[in-house]
Every structure is written in C-alpha cells, then in structure tokens.
Design a protein around this motif. Structure first.
Motif, PDB file in Angstrom:
ATOM      1  N   ALA A   1       0.849  -1.188   0.000  1.00  0.00           N
ATOM      2  CA  ALA A   1       0.000   0.000   0.000  1.00  0.00           C
ATOM      3  C   ALA A   1       0.882   1.234   0.000  1.00  0.00           C
ATOM      4  N   ASN A   2       0.258   2.370  -0.257  1.00  0.00           N
ATOM      5  CA  ASN A   2       0.923   3.651  -0.055  1.00  0.00           C
ATOM      6  C   ASN A   2       0.651   4.038   1.394  1.00  0.00           C
ATOM      7  N   PHE A   3       1.676   4.104   2.211  1.00  0.00           N
ATOM      8  CA  PHE A   3       1.419   4.382   3.617  1.00  0.00           C
ATOM      9  C   PHE A   3       2.477   5.301   4.215  1.00  0.00           C
ATOM     10  N   TYR A   4       2.085   5.948   5.306  1.00  0.00           N
ATOM     11  CA  TYR A   4       3.014   6.800   6.044  1.00  0.00           C
ATOM     12  C   TYR A   4       2.676   6.725   7.528  1.00  0.00           C
ATOM     13  N   LEU A   5       3.557   7.247   8.364  1.00  0.00           N
ATOM     14  CA  LEU A   5       3.386   7.200   9.809  1.00  0.00           C
ATOM     15  C   LEU A   5       3.213   8.596  10.387  1.00  0.00           C
ATOM     16  N   VAL A   6       2.464   8.656  11.470  1.00  0.00           N
ATOM     17  CA  VAL A   6       2.290   9.893  12.238  1.00  0.00           C
ATOM     18  C   VAL A   6       2.560   9.573  13.703  1.00  0.00           C
ATOM     19  N   CYS A   7       3.302  10.444  14.379  1.00  0.00           N
ATOM     20  CA  CYS A   7       3.504  10.330  15.822  1.00  0.00           C
ATOM     21  C   CYS A   7       2.997  11.614  16.452  1.00  0.00           C
ATOM     22  N   ARG A   8       2.060  11.473  17.368  1.00  0.00           N
ATOM     23  CA  ARG A   8       1.479  12.639  18.036  1.00  0.00           C
ATOM     24  C   ARG A   8       2.106  12.798  19.424  1.00  0.00           C
ATOM     25  N   LEU A   9       2.491  14.020  19.739  1.00  0.00           N
ATOM     26  CA  LEU A   9       3.154  14.332  20.995  1.00  0.00           C
ATOM     27  C   LEU A   9       2.302  15.302  21.794  1.00  0.00           C
ATOM     28  N   HIS A  10       2.209  15.092  23.087  1.00  0.00           N
ATOM     29  CA  HIS A  10       1.431  15.993  23.932  1.00  0.00           C
ATOM     30  C   HIS A  10       2.215  17.287  24.154  1.00  0.00           C
TER      31      HIS A  10
ATOM     32  N   LEU B   1       4.682  14.483  14.317  1.00  0.00           N
ATOM     33  CA  LEU B   1       5.719  14.068  13.390  1.00  0.00           C
ATOM     34  C   LEU B   1       5.068  13.267  12.277  1.00  0.00           C
ATOM     35  N   ARG B   2       5.482  13.520  11.069  1.00  0.00           N
ATOM     36  CA  ARG B   2       4.916  12.789   9.934  1.00  0.00           C
ATOM     37  C   ARG B   2       6.038  12.340   9.013  1.00  0.00           C
ATOM     38  N   SER B   3       6.002  11.061   8.635  1.00  0.00           N
ATOM     39  CA  SER B   3       7.021  10.516   7.748  1.00  0.00           C
ATOM     40  C   SER B   3       6.697  10.832   6.292  1.00  0.00           C
ATOM     41  N   GLN B   4       7.624  10.518   5.431  1.00  0.00           N
ATOM     42  CA  GLN B   4       7.356  10.542   4.007  1.00  0.00           C
ATOM     43  C   GLN B   4       6.448   9.360   3.656  1.00  0.00           C
ATOM     44  N   VAL B   5       5.798   9.413   2.509  1.00  0.00           N
ATOM     45  CA  VAL B   5       4.929   8.307   2.075  1.00  0.00           C
ATOM     46  C   VAL B   5       5.773   7.225   1.411  1.00  0.00           C
ATOM     47  N   ALA B   6       5.559   5.989   1.826  1.00  0.00           N
ATOM     48  CA  ALA B   6       6.165   4.841   1.154  1.00  0.00           C
ATOM     49  C   ALA B   6       5.170   4.361   0.109  1.00  0.00           C
ATOM     50  N   TRP B   7       5.542   4.454  -1.143  1.00  0.00           N
ATOM     51  CA  TRP B   7       4.606   4.166  -2.227  1.00  0.00           C
ATOM     52  C   TRP B   7       4.684   2.701  -2.641  1.00  0.00           C
TER      53      TRP B   7
ATOM     54  N   GLY C   1      -4.123   5.535  -4.225  1.00  0.00           N
ATOM     55  CA  GLY C   1      -3.345   6.044  -5.350  1.00  0.00           C
ATOM     56  C   GLY C   1      -4.151   6.825  -6.356  1.00  0.00           C
ATOM     57  N   ALA C   2      -5.450   6.534  -6.465  1.00  0.00           N
ATOM     58  CA  ALA C   2      -6.282   7.214  -7.454  1.00  0.00           C
ATOM     59  C   ALA C   2      -6.931   8.469  -6.880  1.00  0.00           C
ATOM     60  N   SER C   3      -7.614   8.323  -5.763  1.00  0.00           N
ATOM     61  CA  SER C   3      -8.358   9.450  -5.196  1.00  0.00           C
ATOM     62  C   SER C   3      -7.548  10.295  -4.221  1.00  0.00           C
ATOM     63  N   GLN C   4      -6.423   9.749  -3.759  1.00  0.00           N
ATOM     64  CA  GLN C   4      -5.594  10.405  -2.737  1.00  0.00           C
ATOM     65  C   GLN C   4      -6.294  10.474  -1.374  1.00  0.00           C
ATOM     66  N   ASP C   5      -7.382   9.729  -1.220  1.00  0.00           N
ATOM     67  CA  ASP C   5      -8.041   9.659   0.087  1.00  0.00           C
ATOM     68  C   ASP C   5      -7.121   8.971   1.089  1.00  0.00           C
ATOM     69  N   GLU C   6      -7.140   9.441   2.336  1.00  0.00           N
ATOM     70  CA  GLU C   6      -6.291   8.884   3.373  1.00  0.00           C
ATOM     71  C   GLU C   6      -7.148   8.151   4.410  1.00  0.00           C
ATOM     72  N   THR C   7      -6.662   6.980   4.833  1.00  0.00           N
ATOM     73  CA  THR C   7      -7.408   6.152   5.776  1.00  0.00           C
ATOM     74  C   THR C   7      -6.491   5.734   6.919  1.00  0.00           C
ATOM     75  N   LEU C   8      -6.966   5.900   8.140  1.00  0.00           N
ATOM     76  CA  LEU C   8      -6.226   5.438   9.304  1.00  0.00           C
ATOM     77  C   LEU C   8      -6.340   3.918   9.383  1.00  0.00           C
TER      78      LEU C   8
END
Length: 228
Positions: free
Chosen positions: A45-54, A74-80, A152-159
């Motif tokens: 999949a096309n995926f990336y990571l997010v780390c949330r800090l208080h 923090l947000r990573s680059q997308v792995a395609w 990849g087509a719609s650019q919609d993002e899903t957790l």
C-alpha cells in the motif's frame, strides 16, 4: 559548611542540566489480515506514519529529521506501493512541565555527567494498547503512533493502524553516563475499527541530558562499526 561547599563545587553552579527526550522511528511494515493464509505475502500500500506528541511533554525541538514536524505531530514521508519501509525519523526536544518530573524524577536527575560507564540497551517488544476508535490525542507520558494509507487514485487517506505507547519513568539518571532507554523495539498497531493487528513500527525512545544522548549515539555508532 565545608560539605555544602564541596557539593556546590562538584555540581558546578548547582543547576540541573535540562533533560531531552529522543524519539527515533526507524521503519514499519504492514501485517497480513488475520484471516489470510499463513504463506500470504505482506500487503502492499501507499502508507506513512504519524507520531502525536502531547504539548505538555516536549518543548520546541532541538532536532527533527527524516520527516516533517508541525503542531506537535511528526509525519514521515509516504512509502509508495510498499509492504515495509525505512523512515529514519529522529526527533529530540526538551522535557517540560510535569512531564519532566514524571519521566525523570528530580532525585534521579544528573547535575554533572557522572563517570559511570553503564548503558542499558536491552530492547523489548512494546505491548500494544487496546484499540480505540476515539480521536488519537496523545496524553502526557505517552506517544500515539498511527499508520495511514493513501489511495493512489483518489488520494483519500485512511487510518489503518493505531497504538498508544506509554513512557515509563526513568530511574537512576544520576548514575548514568548514557541516556536511559524508555522504549525500544516493535510497537504493534491495530486497526482502530476492527482491532486486528495491521502494522509493526520500529521505535526507540530515550531520555537524558544532551551530553548523555551524545555519548549514547557515539556508543551505538561504535557498536555498529564493530558489528560491521
């Protein structure tokens, strides 16, 4: 009086060195569905990571590399089109407020870098937190890690994956030459809706003074060189 003078001299000007939290996210991999055959290939999949800090945990970063940082995220680059990826993210920031006291009790904090040569580097898998469909807002003394997919087509993002990583208090900083390892290993993220394991995230979290963190990095580099 003489003892107090000697203690003051040993501690320099008597002020505590500021403590920093060092967060590294080295990579991640997507996990097959629970009902997939044992020999099924890992999903791509096309995926990336997010780390949330208080915001009550960390002040403005002194170092942030391998991704982007804004609004305590923090947000990573997308792995395609990948099933796994190396991200090499690192974020270093000072501990502030009540978090500094909770993660590093005052009695354990160093004033000057001690001469001890211990280094606790044992890394163990991180226990996943119970999945939740509520918004992933980081609480004090924890990190929230998320895995997101991009259509990849719609650019919609899903957790697709979520895990809360508690940060235990660091004991004995006074007796260390190196930073204290709070978390090291793999955090298993779960689908927030089904609760099924969906991704594994490699991370390392340490706390210490700037000198302790620098000494730890030098030691890790030396060990890496020796191991080839």
């Amino acid at each position: 009086a003489e003892a107090e003078a000697e203690a003051a001299e040993a501690d320099g000007d008597g002020r505590e060195e500021p403590l920093h939290l060092s967060l590294e996210i080295s990579g991640a991999r997507l996990l097959p569905a629970c009902d997939a055959p044992a020999d099924a290939a890992p999903p791509r999949a096309n995926f990336y990571l997010v780390c949330r800090l208080h915001p009550d945990v960390l002040g403005p970063p002194s170092l942030s590399a391998g991704g982007s940082y804004a609004r305590h995220q923090l947000r990573s680059q997308v792995a395609w089109g990948a099933s796994s990826a190396k991200f090499a993210m690192r974020h270093v920031a000072p501990l502030v407020g009540s978090a500094a006291a909770a993660l590093a009790p005052p009695a354990s904090r160093p004033r000057l870098l001690p001469a001890a040569s211990d280094c606790d580097e044992a890394e163990e898998p991180v226990e996943p937190a119970a999945p939740s469909s509520s918004p992933a807002l980081a609480r004090p003394q924890e990190l929230v890690l998320e895995a997101w997919t991009v259509d990849g087509a719609s650019q919609d993002e899903t957790l697709c994956g979520l895990v809360r990583v508690p940060l235990p208090p660091a004991a004995g900083l006074l007796d260390r030459s190196y930073a204290a390892l709070l978390v090291g290993g793999r955090a298993e993220a779960a689908d927030p809706f089904s609760g099924a394991p969906s991704a594994e995230i490699e991370l390392r979290v340490a706390v210490g003074t700037a000198a302790q963190l620098a000494a730890t990095e030098e030691l890790r580099a030396a060990v890496s060189t020796l191991q080839g």
